[in-house]
Design a protein around this motif. Structure first.
Motif, PDB file in Angstrom:
ATOM      1  N   ASN A  78       0.825  -1.214   0.000  1.00 29.98           N
ATOM      2  CA  ASN A  78       0.000   0.000   0.000  1.00 29.98           C
ATOM      3  C   ASN A  78       0.859   1.264   0.000  1.00 29.98           C
ATOM      4  O   ASN A  78       0.536   2.261  -0.678  1.00 29.98           O
ATOM      5  CB  ASN A  78      -0.927  -0.003   1.226  1.00 29.98           C
ATOM      6  N   MET A  81       2.158   1.704  -3.442  1.00 29.74           N
ATOM      7  CA  MET A  81       1.118   2.173  -4.354  1.00 29.74           C
ATOM      8  C   MET A  81       1.017   3.699  -4.302  1.00 29.74           C
ATOM      9  O   MET A  81       0.890   4.363  -5.336  1.00 29.74           O
ATOM     10  CB  MET A  81      -0.234   1.550  -3.996  1.00 29.74           C
ATOM     11  N   LYS A  82       1.099   4.268  -3.093  1.00 26.61           N
ATOM     12  CA  LYS A  82       1.047   5.732  -2.952  1.00 26.61           C
ATOM     13  C   LYS A  82       2.236   6.375  -3.662  1.00 26.61           C
ATOM     14  O   LYS A  82       2.090   7.374  -4.367  1.00 26.61           O
ATOM     15  CB  LYS A  82       1.044   6.106  -1.468  1.00 26.61           C
ATOM     16  N   ARG A  83       3.425   5.806  -3.468  1.00 29.96           N
ATOM     17  CA  ARG A  83       4.621   6.377  -4.107  1.00 29.96           C
ATOM     18  C   ARG A  83       4.550   6.241  -5.616  1.00 29.96           C
ATOM     19  O   ARG A  83       4.872   7.176  -6.358  1.00 29.96           O
ATOM     20  CB  ARG A  83       5.879   5.675  -3.575  1.00 29.96           C
ATOM     21  N   TRP A  84       4.143   5.058  -6.085  1.00 29.84           N
ATOM     22  CA  TRP A  84       4.114   4.816  -7.531  1.00 29.84           C
ATOM     23  C   TRP A  84       2.992   5.579  -8.221  1.00 29.84           C
ATOM     24  O   TRP A  84       3.080   5.860  -9.416  1.00 29.84           O
ATOM     25  CB  TRP A  84       4.000   3.322  -7.806  1.00 29.84           C
ATOM     26  N   SER A  85       1.950   5.923  -7.483  1.00 28.54           N
ATOM     27  CA  SER A  85       0.878   6.740  -8.062  1.00 28.54           C
ATOM     28  C   SER A  85       1.394   8.143  -8.387  1.00 28.54           C
ATOM     29  O   SER A  85       0.953   8.786  -9.344  1.00 28.54           O
ATOM     30  CB  SER A  85      -0.299   6.844  -7.092  1.00 28.54           C
ATOM     31  N   GLN A  86       2.346   8.619  -7.565  1.00 23.82           N
ATOM     32  CA  GLN A  86       2.922   9.947  -7.782  1.00 23.82           C
ATOM     33  C   GLN A  86       4.051   9.911  -8.815  1.00 23.82           C
ATOM     34  O   GLN A  86       4.222  10.840  -9.594  1.00 23.82           O
ATOM     35  CB  GLN A  86       3.447  10.503  -6.452  1.00 23.82           C
ATOM     36  N   GLU A  87       4.832   8.832  -8.796  1.00 23.09           N
ATOM     37  CA  GLU A  87       5.938   8.679  -9.739  1.00 23.09           C
ATOM     38  C   GLU A  87       5.917   7.241 -10.270  1.00 23.09           C
ATOM     39  O   GLU A  87       6.472   6.331  -9.679  1.00 23.09           O
ATOM     40  CB  GLU A  87       7.291   8.973  -9.086  1.00 23.09           C
ATOM     41  N   ARG A  88       5.239   7.075 -11.399  1.00 21.61           N
ATOM     42  CA  ARG A  88       4.957   5.737 -11.924  1.00 21.61           C
ATOM     43  C   ARG A  88       6.213   5.129 -12.560  1.00 21.61           C
ATOM     44  O   ARG A  88       6.813   5.728 -13.454  1.00 21.61           O
ATOM     45  CB  ARG A  88       3.847   5.824 -12.973  1.00 21.61           C
ATOM     46  N   LYS A 108      -1.364  -2.239  -8.286  1.00 21.72           N
ATOM     47  CA  LYS A 108      -2.803  -2.370  -8.545  1.00 21.72           C
ATOM     48  C   LYS A 108      -3.372  -1.086  -9.151  1.00 21.72           C
ATOM     49  O   LYS A 108      -3.215   0.004  -8.605  1.00 21.72           O
ATOM     50  CB  LYS A 108      -3.532  -2.708  -7.247  1.00 21.72           C
ATOM     51  N   GLY A 109      -3.995  -1.225 -10.312  1.00 22.57           N
ATOM     52  CA  GLY A 109      -4.654  -0.100 -10.957  1.00 22.57           C
ATOM     53  C   GLY A 109      -3.728   0.853 -11.676  1.00 22.57           C
ATOM     54  O   GLY A 109      -4.191   1.841 -12.261  1.00 22.57           O
ATOM     55  N   LEU A 110      -2.422   0.582 -11.669  1.00 21.69           N
ATOM     56  CA  LEU A 110      -1.473   1.517 -12.284  1.00 21.69           C
ATOM     57  C   LEU A 110      -1.058   1.095 -13.689  1.00 21.69           C
ATOM     58  O   LEU A 110      -0.454   1.877 -14.423  1.00 21.69           O
ATOM     59  CB  LEU A 110      -0.211   1.653 -11.407  1.00 21.69           C
TER      60      LEU A 110
END
Length: 367
Positions: A78, A81-88, A108-110
Motif C-alpha cells: 500500500n 502504491m502511494k509512491r508509484w501513483s505519484q511517480e509511476r 494495482k490499478g497503475l
C-alpha cells in the motif's frame, strides 16, 4: 527506463541485486525498495549513479523470514502504491514470493508491468508462487534447470525468460594478487560447511589424491570454528580418513580476499547437491582457475563438460577423486580449462551482459 526493484532478500541475493542495479543505473533510473530490516540508515540513499535505495518502515526493524514478514506485506504494498501513483515506474522487478506479493499490491490499478524472479522454487509456498508466476508479465529464471522447475510448477513456458546470475568480472579475473601457498597441489572449496554443500565429498576424495591439500573457506568466523557443528564434523571426518594434516578450514573469508584465494588454487571444487546460482564456479572460472562442479542446477548451463570445466554427480567422492587426479597432474588440461572458463565467464556472465538481457525482458514486458 524507470525501473522499480522490490527486494526482500538475504545477504547473497542482496549483493547480486545491487550489482545488477549498478550496471542498469548506467543507462536507466533504478530504485530498490526494501522493507527496513535494521535501525540504521536513511529512508532514501543513493547507492550508485542512477541507483537509489528506499526503505519502507513497516513492521520491526530487523531481519525476518518470509513467513514472519508475511503479515506486513500488504501494508508495504500500500505504501508503494502511494509512491508509484505519484511517480509511476515503467516496469517492476520483484524478487522472491514476498517481493511478488508487495509488487502486485503496489501496482494495482497503475497498469505497470511486473516481472518476477523467485531464485528458487519454495516447496512450502508453491501455490502462491504458481499464482504469482501466472500473473507476472514475465518470470525470470536464472538457469535452464530453474526454468524446468517453473514449468513443472505451472508457469507458462512462454512467460519465462532465462537470464543467468552474473559475476563481477572486474574483481574476479585472471590477473591479480595470489594468496600464499606451499608446495602441495591445492584444491579449494568455497561455501557453507553443511553436508549438502559438498565439502564432505571433497574430504572423502582426498585419500585417493596423494600429496594434495584441501583448503575450505566458508562457515562461521574463524574464531567460532571450534564451536561449529559442521566444522567439527568435517574435522572428525578428516581425522577418520587420515587426511587431517592436508585439510585447512579458514572459516568465513572476507569477500575481497576470495579472488586471490581462488587464484592460489590448482582447481576449485564446487560439488553441492543443488546449485541455484552456481556463483562459486563462475567466480573461479572468471579467475581462470579450472573447476570441478556438480552436474546440477546452474552448473549445467555455465560449465561445458571438458571444455570450460569438469562435471561430476554430487556425493561421488571416488569419481571426484578420479577427475581431480586427471586435472591436477595434467597442466595442459588445467591451462585449457582455465582459459576457456575465463572467456565464458566474461562473454556470457558479466554484469554488463546480464543487465542487457534484463533490459530486453523489461522492454518486452512493457510492450
Amino acid at each position: 527506463m524507470n525501473i522499480a526493484i522490490v527486494a526482500s532478500a538475504n545477504g547473497n541475493q542482496r549483493h547480486r541485486i545491487l550489482s545488477v542495479a549498478r550496471e542498469l543505473g548506467r543507462d536507466h533510473h533504478v530504485t530498490i525498495y526494501s522493507r527496513r530490516d535494521n535501525a540504521d540508515g536513511k529512508p532514501k540513499t543513493r547507492v550508485a549513479p542512477g541507483v537509489t535505495l528506499e526503505h519502507i518502515d513497516v513492521g520491526p526493524a530487523k531481519e525476518l523470514t518470509g513467513d514472519e514478514v508475511a503479515p506486513y506485506l500488504n501494508e508495504v504494498g500500500n505504501q508503494l502504491m502511494k509512491r508509484w501513483s505519484q511517480e509511476r515506474p515503467d516496469v517492476i522487478h520483484a524478487h522472491s514470493w514476498t517481493g511478488g506479493l508487495v509488487a502486485v499490491t503496489g501496482a494495482k490499478g497503475l497498469g505497470v508491468p511486473v516481472t518476477q524472479t523467485f531464485h528458487t522454487v519454495d516447496t512450502t509456498h508453491m501455490e502462491l508462487e504458481r499464482a504469482l508466476g501466472r500473473r507476472a508479465n514475465a518470470v525470470i529464471a536464472g538457469s535452464g534447470d530453474e526454468e524446468s522447475a517453473l514449468i513443472r510448477l505451472g508457469v507458462p513456458r512462454g512467460n519465462i525468460a532465462v537470464v543467468p546470475y552474473g559475476v563481477d568480472t572486474e574483481r574476479f579475473q585472471r590477473r591479480g594478487a595470489i594468496a600464499t601457498r606451499g608446495s602441495r597441489k591445492r584444491l579449494l572449496h568455497v561455501g557453507p560447511l553443511s553436508i549438502d554443500r559438498g565439502a564432505h565429498t571433497i574430504v572423502r576424495a582426498l585419500p585417493g589424491l596423494g600429496d594434495v591439500e584441501l583448503v575450505i573457506a566458508g562457515g562461521p568466523e574463524p574464531e567460532d570454528l571450534d564451536q561449529d557443528r559442521d566444522a567439527r564434523r568435517l574435522r572428525a571426518l578428516a581425522e577418520q580418513l587420515g587426511v587431517a594434516d592436508r585439510v585447512t578450514l579458514l572459516g568465513q573469508v572476507k569477500r575481497a580476499a576470495v579472488p586471490k584465494l581462488m587464484r592460489s588454487a590448482d582447481a576449485v571444487v564446487s560439488v553441492p547437491r543443488d546449485a541455484v546460482t552456481g556463483i562459486v564456479a563462475l567466480e573461479a572460472m572468471a579467475c581462470g582457475v579450472p573447476v570441478i562442479a556438480s552436474a546440477v542446477g546452474a552448473h549445467l548451463d555455465s560449465i561445458i563438460d571438458g571444455v570450460t570445466g569438469l562435471l561430476v554427480p554430487p556425493d561421488r567422492p571416488a569419481r571426484t577423486a578420479r577427475l581431480a587426479r586427471e586435472l591436477l597432474y595434467d597442466p595442459t588440461l588445467r591451462t585449457a580449462l582455465g582459459y576457456a572458463g575465463a572467456d565464458r565467464a566474461r562473454s556470457r556472465y558479466s554484469w554488463e551482459r546480464v543487465s542487457q538481457e534484463l533490459v530486453r525482458v523489461y522492454e518486452a514486458a512493457c510492450a
